[in-house]
Design an enzyme around this catalytic site. Structure first.
Site: not given
Ligand code: ARG
Ligand code: ASP
Length: 724
Positions: A225, A659, A89
């Site tokens: 990921d 991330s 991502h």
């Molecule tokens: N929650 C994770 C973060 O904040 C992964 C985000 C990417 N994935 C998504 N389905 N949008 O970045």
């Molecule tokens: N998914 C998040 C990021 O892109 C990490 C998190 O918020 O835990 O940095």
């Protein structure tokens, strides 16, 4: 016993303990200060290395293997040839940019089978930290609470730029001075920025984004990921702009990759760039978020996402166009909902109020303190009352007109330069550069633009804008449209899109190609352009100044409140809020109990991917090849007890920006890549709950398996240093 009415059910002592003391595993620590504050505890938890192994300026250390990837993710070096690992991502926008219907790398994945096949990414950077230094004394000398805001700002700016100049003089480095503890402390960061970063590999989205937004922010998780990049340098191993002559960068340090896996209780460390947290804010702030801001933002994004999702489900081309936009809207949308639930369950507002009561007692017990801090909380209270309103307006204009809003309105805004020149009565030649630039902007815009989606979204947000925003905050053009169309929002949107030519790629193209100063007449009559300009004018006139003024006042209170909290909590070890600087979080591998009688194990396996497989649900379509590999059960050295591990949980305190961060074991070897947090603990930006806050990592063995068996890119594994 006196019980406050508002569901104060937690016992007072418990609140005090949780509200005051720093909880185990909470904290995003400063690498330079590990020796002083953390290393003993880390070693007590099993870490077998020293603080110097993590951060040193005298020899290669782990920090030399960690980068800020682009502007908001982390990456780590895993070979002596500049091979870099981050999340799928995090590489998503780049993978999308290289994708077309013919070469759809988002859908099918991408693997360079030789260096020539690696894809350059203009604008992408990888930033290494060279060194950091506490410059608080020099920054704050002679400044105190009586220094007026503007003067303070000016002094700080001058000092920072002098410090930066000295730090980078005679080098190719860049530097920045950043405030910590809301401006009570300052650090200098000297960085080395690499600009030739190429895409090496990415699994298909059905692996790299498996579970999609359905599983996002949740456990159990089965997302592969990751993506692979490579940093290139010039022949002297120095940063350089892209050139075919560049060679793979030889880092000072890279992470050995461990095949040993994880058990509950194992030490884990996450080393990366957390973006922002708000651990020390008053209860008013939490109230503003949960009662005012989040509910409105969630509502408007739900509508936009529903429209995008339907269109993406219908058309593969639209899916590529809107993939990144959708992911970014959806990610915070879902997090806000999780935060609201978590804050409520943990009774964070009550906890903060109890803390504030204690704090007030402490302040009032001393005359000097009363003078300095006695009015703080009351001032917060009255400021947040009005700030809440402007904060919502500020965000809402962005949701409707600008950054996250109607695409055509945002796009139209780019054309303003033409009108500016026109008013400046410039010669035709003066337009050349802006027109050329607009041609580029338009090219990028239309690549990812599907007018029917935008048209529907405009109708939806128009309706919400009117239910949420008071009439005195309607821009003039809005009022005119309102008069004409009333509540018939679809007609309103249809009218806008039919009359405007800015949603039409070929018309925009010919407008720019045949541009003459007279063309500006055509521009300023366009309804999308007019609305865009009017909304912008209104926003900068009526909303931004007030918003900024209030924010500045709050930030001054924040600085004072932080200072007071440090005094109040004397003897406690505090960590500064995240601010996109390199931090260390440490904890241990551990499952959790999301709710009564439900226990989550600390890891998932490939069997779980197959369990979720469902050809009817886009997020759960498992690629045939992965199914075949699963049937053969030939996981080789990547398996543990016949299972192939996929993700695991630990107690590291992380946030957005973390991330892609390396997850490191007691020996300093790479065991995973951080990518998310769990639903029940996602409020950790505001308050960490040691029982429920968990970071989710991709098990490095799944990454290796995919590179080796799925992609057949074993040459990449050969580059790495595996620890069996
Ligand atoms: N929650 C994770 C973060 O904040 C992964 C985000 C990417 N994935 C998504 N389905 N949008 O970045
Ligand atoms: N998914 C998040 C990021 O892109 C990490 C998190 O918020 O835990 O940095």
């Amino acid at each position: 016993m006196f019980v406050m009415k508002r569901k104060l059910t937690v016992s007072f002592t418990m609140l005090v303990l949780l509200g005051r003391g720093l909880l185990a595993d909470e904290g995003m620590w400063i690498p330079l200060l590990l020796e002083k504050y953390n290393i003993e505890e880390m070693q007590g938890m099993g870490f077998r290395l020293t603080a110097e192994d993590v951060y040193s300026i005298n020899r290669a250390s782990m920090k030399d293997a960690v980068v800020l990837f682009g502007g908001g993710c982390t990456g780590e070096l895993i070979s002596d040839r500049g091979l870099l690992l981050t999340n799928h991502h995090c590489g998503y926008g780049r993978i999308q940019a290289h994708s077309t219907l013919e070469h759809d790398y988002l859908t099918h994945g991408f693997w360079a089978m030789s260096p020539e096949e690696e894809l350059p990414n203009p604008g992408l950077t990888a930033t290494f930290l060279v060194r950091m230094e506490d410059v608080t004394e020099r920054m704050l000398e002679g400044i105190d609470e009586n220094t007026p805001f503007r003067k303070r700002e000016k002094i700080l700016e001058e000092r920072a730029s002098a410090i930066i100049d000295e730090a980078v003089k005679g080098t190719h480095y860049t530097a920045v001075v950043k405030p910590f503890f809301q401006g009570n402390q300052y650090f200098l960061f000297v960085n080395e920025v690499f600009r030739d970063v190429r895409l090496v590999g990415a699994p298909p989205s059905a692996i790299g984004k498996f579970g999609g937004d359905t599983d996002n922010w949740e456990w159990p998780r089965h997302t592969g990921d990751f993506s692979l990049f490579r940093i290139y340098a010039d022949k002297n191993n120095m940063p350089a702009e892209y050139s075919p002559d560049n060679v793979p960068y030889q880092p000072k340090k890279f992470f050995p990759v461990s095949l040993k896996g994880v058990k509950p209780g194992d030490f884990t460390m996450v080393f990366g760039y957390p973006g922002s947290t708000a651990r020390y804010v008053p209860s008013d702030h939490i109230e503003m978020l949960t009662e005012n801001l989040y509910p409105e933002l969630i509502k408007i994004r739900s509508e936009k996402l529903a429209i995008m999702n339907a269109a993406m489900e219908d058309s593969p081309a639209v899916r590529i166009q809107y993939a990144a936009k959708n992911a970014s809207l959806s990610n915070s949308w879902k997090r806000w909902m999780g935060e609201m639930q978590g804050l409520e369950k943990m009774q964070v507002i009550d906890r903060k109020k109890v803390f504030e009561r204690e704090f007030s007692n402490w302040v009032q017990a001393d005359k000097q303190r009363t003078e300095k801090y006695g009015r703080l909380l009351a001032q917060y209270d009255s400021l947040y009352g009005i700030f809440g309103k402007y904060n919502l307006l500020y965000q809402y204009f962005n949701e409707v007109f600008f950054r996250y809003g109607s695409e055509i309105i945002l796009f139209a805004g780019n054309f303003r330069v033409l009108e500016d020149y026109w008013q400046g009565d410039s010669s035709l030649a003066a337009y050349d550069a802006p027109v050329e630039r607009l041609q580029q902007v338009a090219g990028n815009f239309f690549d990812d633009y599907h007018p029917p989606v935008d048209r529907q979204m405009f109708a939806a947000v128009a309706r919400l804008f009117e239910t949420t925003v008071e009439e005195e905050f309607y821009p003039e053009v809005w009022k005119q449209m309102k008069k004409k169309y009333g509540n018939r929002y679809s007609e309103w949107s249809d009218g806008l899109f039919e009359q405007s030519w800015l949603d039409d790629a070929s018309q925009v193209k010919s407008f720019l190609a045949g541009f003459s100063p007279d063309s500006v007449n055509k521009l300023i009559q366009d309804p999308a352009y007019r609305l865009s300009m009017d909304a912008r004018r209104f926003y900068y006139l009526r909303i931004v100044p007030e918003y900024m003024r209030l924010r500045q006042q709050i930030s001054e209170l924040d600085r004072l409140y932080m200072k007071a909290q440090i005094e109040f909590r004397e003897g406690e070890r505090l960590y500064p809020d995240a601010n996109l600087t390199l931090r260390v979080s440490y904890g241990q591998v551990m499952g959790y109990e999301p709710r009564d009688a439900v226990i989550y194990r600390h890891y998932t396996t490939l069997a779980g991917v197959m369990e979720k497989d469902d050809p009817n649900v886009y997020d759960y379509r498992v690629p045939e090849k992965l199914k075949a590999l699963y049937r053969e059960k030939d996981f080789g050295r990547y398996a543990e007890n016949g299972e192939l591990p996929v993700c695991f949980l630990a107690t590291n305190h992380t946030t957005g920006g973390n991330s892609g961060s390396p997850v490191i074991n007691a020996d300093g070897h790479l065991i995973g890549i951080n990518f998310d947090r769990v639903w029940e603990g996602v409020m950790s930006d505001l308050m960490f709950n040691p029982e429920k806050s968990r970071n989710i990592s991709l098990d490095i063995r799944y990454v290796l398996f995919l590179i080796d068996r799925y992609a057949g890119a074993g040459y990449l594994i050969d580059e790495m240093k595996l620890v069996e």
